[in-house]
Motif scaffolding. Structure first.
Motif, PDB file in Angstrom:
ATOM      1  N   LYS A  27      70.045 -15.692 -16.758  1.00 59.71           N
ATOM      2  CA  LYS A  27      68.803 -15.242 -17.388  1.00 59.71           C
ATOM      3  C   LYS A  27      69.127 -14.034 -18.251  1.00 59.71           C
ATOM      4  N   THR A  28      68.715 -14.070 -19.513  1.00 58.23           N
ATOM      5  CA  THR A  28      68.830 -12.887 -20.357  1.00 58.23           C
ATOM      6  C   THR A  28      67.516 -12.131 -20.218  1.00 58.23           C
ATOM      7  N   VAL A  29      67.617 -10.830 -20.058  1.00 57.63           N
ATOM      8  CA  VAL A  29      66.447 -10.018 -19.762  1.00 57.63           C
ATOM      9  C   VAL A  29      66.343  -8.897 -20.795  1.00 57.63           C
ATOM     10  N   ASP A  30      65.154  -8.712 -21.357  1.00 52.04           N
ATOM     11  CA  ASP A  30      64.903  -7.603 -22.267  1.00 52.04           C
ATOM     12  C   ASP A  30      64.965  -6.311 -21.459  1.00 52.04           C
ATOM     13  N   GLU A  31      65.829  -5.398 -21.884  1.00 55.49           N
ATOM     14  CA  GLU A  31      66.053  -4.175 -21.114  1.00 55.49           C
ATOM     15  C   GLU A  31      64.818  -3.270 -21.059  1.00 55.49           C
ATOM     16  N   SER A  33      61.361  -4.201 -21.568  1.00 52.93           N
ATOM     17  CA  SER A  33      60.160  -4.759 -20.944  1.00 52.93           C
ATOM     18  C   SER A  33      60.439  -5.442 -19.609  1.00 52.93           C
ATOM     19  N   GLY A  34      61.690  -5.836 -19.371  1.00 56.69           N
ATOM     20  CA  GLY A  34      62.032  -6.575 -18.155  1.00 56.69           C
ATOM     21  C   GLY A  34      61.685  -8.054 -18.235  1.00 56.69           C
ATOM     22  N   ILE A  35      61.226  -8.514 -19.401  1.00 55.92           N
ATOM     23  CA  ILE A  35      60.838  -9.918 -19.581  1.00 55.92           C
ATOM     24  C   ILE A  35      62.088 -10.784 -19.736  1.00 55.92           C
TER      25      ILE A  35
END
Length: 142
Positions: A27-31, A33-35
């Motif tokens: 899973k790639t996660v936006d640092e 927002s955590g989305i």
């Protein structure tokens, strides 16, 4: 003899647990927002490692996102199915000498990746140009 076989099986089980490789779905996660933005499959082919976007999950992305900023054959290519990590070579615990494509800006960067030493379910993905770099943490999908 039974004790020796039992010890051998325990050793193999521990070795497998601590020598996990990078292949699998991440899973790639936006640092900020955590989305979770996407699922990327890392796979091996002829001794090199690649990463392909399986699914874009970003709620702000269009239904069928395209690599609008990419050049050449990748221009307007669907991001789902796009190989964004290319030609990584295993060197000890680090995979390097490859590239990573950022579909948001269409740019490719030199790349190296490695498993987090404390948690093999975290993958450190670094894109860089010369001495400038950015590292993302991807999470293994279970």
């Amino acid at each position: 003899m039974r004790l020796l076989i039992t010890v051998a099986f325990i050793f193999i089980a521990f070795a497998k647990a601590y020598s996990q490789d990078i292949t699998g779905v991440w899973k790639t996660v936006d640092e900020e927002s955590g989305i979770v933005k996407s699922h990327v499959e890392i796979f091996e082919n002829d001794g090199k490692y690649y990463g392909k976007v399986l699914k874009v999950l970003d709620p702000e992305a269009p239904e069928k996102p395209l690599c609008i900023s990419c050049d050449g054959d990748l221009k307007d290519a669907p991001i789902e199915g796009l190989v964004i990590i290319n030609d990584l070579e295993a060197k000890d615990k680090v995979y390097k000498n490859g590239t990573v494509l950022d579909p948001e800006n269409g740019k490719s960067y030199d790349c190296k990746i490695w498993l987090n030493e404390d948690n093999p379910d975290l993958l450190m993905v670094r894109g860089y140009i010369l001495f400038l770099y950015r590292t993302q943490t991807w999470v293994r999908l279970k």
